[in-house]
Design an enzyme around this catalytic site. Structure first.
Site, PDB file in Angstrom:
ATOM      1  N   TYR B 176      -4.879   6.796   4.715  1.00 39.58           N
ATOM      2  CA  TYR B 176      -3.541   6.628   4.162  1.00 39.58           C
ATOM      3  C   TYR B 176      -2.919   5.296   4.578  1.00 39.58           C
ATOM      4  CZ  TYR B 176       1.233   7.319   2.790  1.00 39.58           C
ATOM      5  OH  TYR B 176       2.472   7.145   2.236  1.00 39.58           O
ATOM      6  N   GLU B 183      -2.021  -1.758  -0.650  1.00 40.70           N
ATOM      7  CA  GLU B 183      -1.105  -1.789  -1.794  1.00 40.70           C
ATOM      8  C   GLU B 183       0.052  -2.748  -1.538  1.00 40.70           C
ATOM      9  OE1 GLU B 183      -0.011   2.263  -2.927  1.00 40.70           O
ATOM     10  OE2 GLU B 183      -2.000   2.937  -2.325  1.00 40.70           O
TER      11      GLU B 183
END
Lengths: 293, 236
Positions: B176, B183
């Site tokens: 994660y 991103e």
């Protein structure tokens, strides 16, 4: 005649679902099922009388805490006063919104002044209706609704007002013709919306919560009742479409679209509850758009 | 102040509806799963997605071995990445139709944010495609999705190996943050090019009396990554 006491339990959890005493011995299972379903799910009203409820001599009432509440009137006044005030901040070009050279300047386009009048009129009308016209069936709503509603109304008002009152605002492509047509639509729909609010108010005597089927009155604006259940929403959407055409502003069109979506949901709900409550409800009526929706 | 009320209906979508019915039905109603046809479809869907992301994984490894470096591997898996990540939009439909018991809103949010990154950032701003941050999130997504889709496949068949369950809930701790970093860095790298080209932006004056600044929008997106009680990290 000897009456039976009937206890209905959930087959899986064995939980007591319903207790009916005074059941006639010749009652069929269908009738018992009926008695049972009548006690399910429908929330009770303040005016309901204990004796008239379909329960036995022992009535079990389920209570749920609704959480913090706020009155409808308070919510309406707050959510409508915001846009009225906020729009004017942009109209008068209060400092820190546009560049400093534009502070407190005035637009040279007539339509911008007209738009301010229409927008302000719209919300003043709503505030006055809240104070003097509407009769609410429910006193309160959950507290968090005020934050949600105000964000929606105030946010969109600021977004629209920013562009309409912007120094670089572009007036409608078809000029005065477009503005005149849009103004006509707006005024007619505002009158219509007000007429419906008055008609609905007259349906219900002061302080009561009775529900009746609304019908057209002598006022031609109310003749829309022949075709829709919630002409107040129909006229409201019409007003905003008028305003969108008048200002030729995309955020206004988006606001109209979102409002239309929400009002359609409400109209469908209202329509459904009319149909459920009244056997003789006029079949020609649609919820919000004649013949279509 | 708490309100004890026997009335319910609230304007629009109000929560906390109170219902006092005389003898309200109690007991938990058992949740009915998808029917046999829906289950078969979902198994096929999840198998296909697992396979798709395996293709991407293999593609990455092969490209790395062929090139001898881990830079610019995006180009070797660009097409299957776009295809399979975009295909995940179907999952919104699954929730809407009811064959998957997740929230439509939550699922939309998650899938849309992935699709946004693939199309509106990486695809649209060609200059970032050679950035290492892209590889970072592609690897994170690939491993996560292979585990996630095989998890669903096995769950539907009522035979979930402990390894998959373990992998899903443990590897996430690494994957994660890896994905989020990739991103965010990619969006950040895209910013100057968006500003320069005025990408997806419209400014005043124009006849729609509307403006949109994609650069500012991307910054808002980056800010939205900060977890808050209102949207804890998406995890399905």
């Amino acid at each position: 005649m000897k009456h039976y006491e009937v206890e209905i339990l959930d087959a899986k959890t064995r939980e007591k679902l319903c207790f009916l005493d005074k059941v006639e011995p010749h009652a069929t299972i269908a009738e018992i099922k009926n008695l049972f379903t009548k006690t399910q799910g429908k929330s009770l009203k303040d005016e309901d009388v204990l004796q008239k409820l379909p329960v036995g001599t022992t009535a079990t009432l389920y209570f749920r805490d609704l959480g913090a509440q706020i009155s409808w009137v308070t919510v309406f006044l707050t959510e409508y006063a915001g846009p009225l005030f906020i729009y004017l901040l942009f109209y008068f070009r209060v400092p820190f919104i546009y560049g400093h050279k534009y502070d407190f300047t005035s637009s040279r386009h007539t339509v911008v002044h007209l738009a301010c009048i229409c927008h302000s009129f719209h919300y003043i009308k709503r505030l006055l209706e809240t104070l003097f016209v509407h009769r609410f069936s429910h006193g309160t709503m959950p507290l968090r609704n005020i934050f949600k509603n105000c964000t929606y109304y105030w946010g969109f008002a600021a977004w629209m007002a920013y562009y309409i009152n912007h120094p670089l605002y572009t007036p409608p492509t078809y000029g005065a013709q477009q503005v005149k047509l849009a103004l006509a639509i707006f005024v007619i729909c505002q009158l219509g919306n007000f007429s419906i609010h008055m008609a609905l108010r007259d349906l219900r005597p002061a302080g009561s919560k009775t529900r009746k089927i609304p019908y057209p009155t002598k006022n031609p604006f109310t003749w829309l009742f022949l075709l829709v259940s919630c002409p107040n929403y129909t006229y409201e959407v019409g007003s905003w479409i008028g305003f969108a055409i008048m200002t030729q502003c995309l955020p206004v069109a988006l606001f109209s679209l979102v409002g239309f979506t929400q009002m359609t949901i409400w109209a469908k709900g209202k329509h459904r509850s009319y149909l459920k409550e009244f056997r003789d409800y006029p079949p020609l009526r649609m919820p919000i758009i004649p013949f279509l929706l | 102040m708490a309100a004890a009320a026997a009335t319910a209906a609230t304007k629009g979508n109000g929560g906390g509806g109170g219902r006092a019915g005389a003898g309200e039905a109690g007991g938990a109603r058992k949740k009915k799963g998808p029917g046999p046809l829906a289950t078969a479809y979902l198994v096929i869907y999840n198998v296909v997605m697992t396979a798709g992301w395996l293709v991407i994984a293999v593609g990455l490894v092969r490209a790395y071995l062929a090139k001898g470096s881990y830079h610019s591997l995006y180009y070797s898996i660009e097409k299957p990445l776009k295809f399979f990540q975009t295909g995940a939009l179907l999952e919104i439909l699954h929730c809407a139709v009811g064959i998957v018991p997740s929230s439509v809103v939550l699922t939309s949010f998650q899938v849309m944010s992935r699709v946004f990154l693939i199309w509106a950032v990486t695809h649209s701003v060609k200059e970032v495609q050679s950035e290492d941050s892209v590889l970072l999130f592609v690897i994170a997504w690939t491993i996560t999705e292979i585990i996630r889709y095989s998890f669903y496949t096995f769950s539907l068949l009522n035979h979930l190996p402990y390894l998959i369950k373990w992998a899903r809930y443990t590897l996430f701790i690494v994957l994660y943050p890896m994905g989020v970093s990739g991103e965010l860095l990619t969006i950040y790298a895209a910013l100057p090019f968006v500003r320069q080209a005025g990408l997806y932006s419209i400014s005043l004056p124009n006849k729609y009396n509307f403006s949109f600044d994609y650069y500012a929008f991307l910054i808002l997106i980056m800010i939205s990554y900060i977890p808050s009680p209102h949207h804890p990290f998406p995890f399905s």
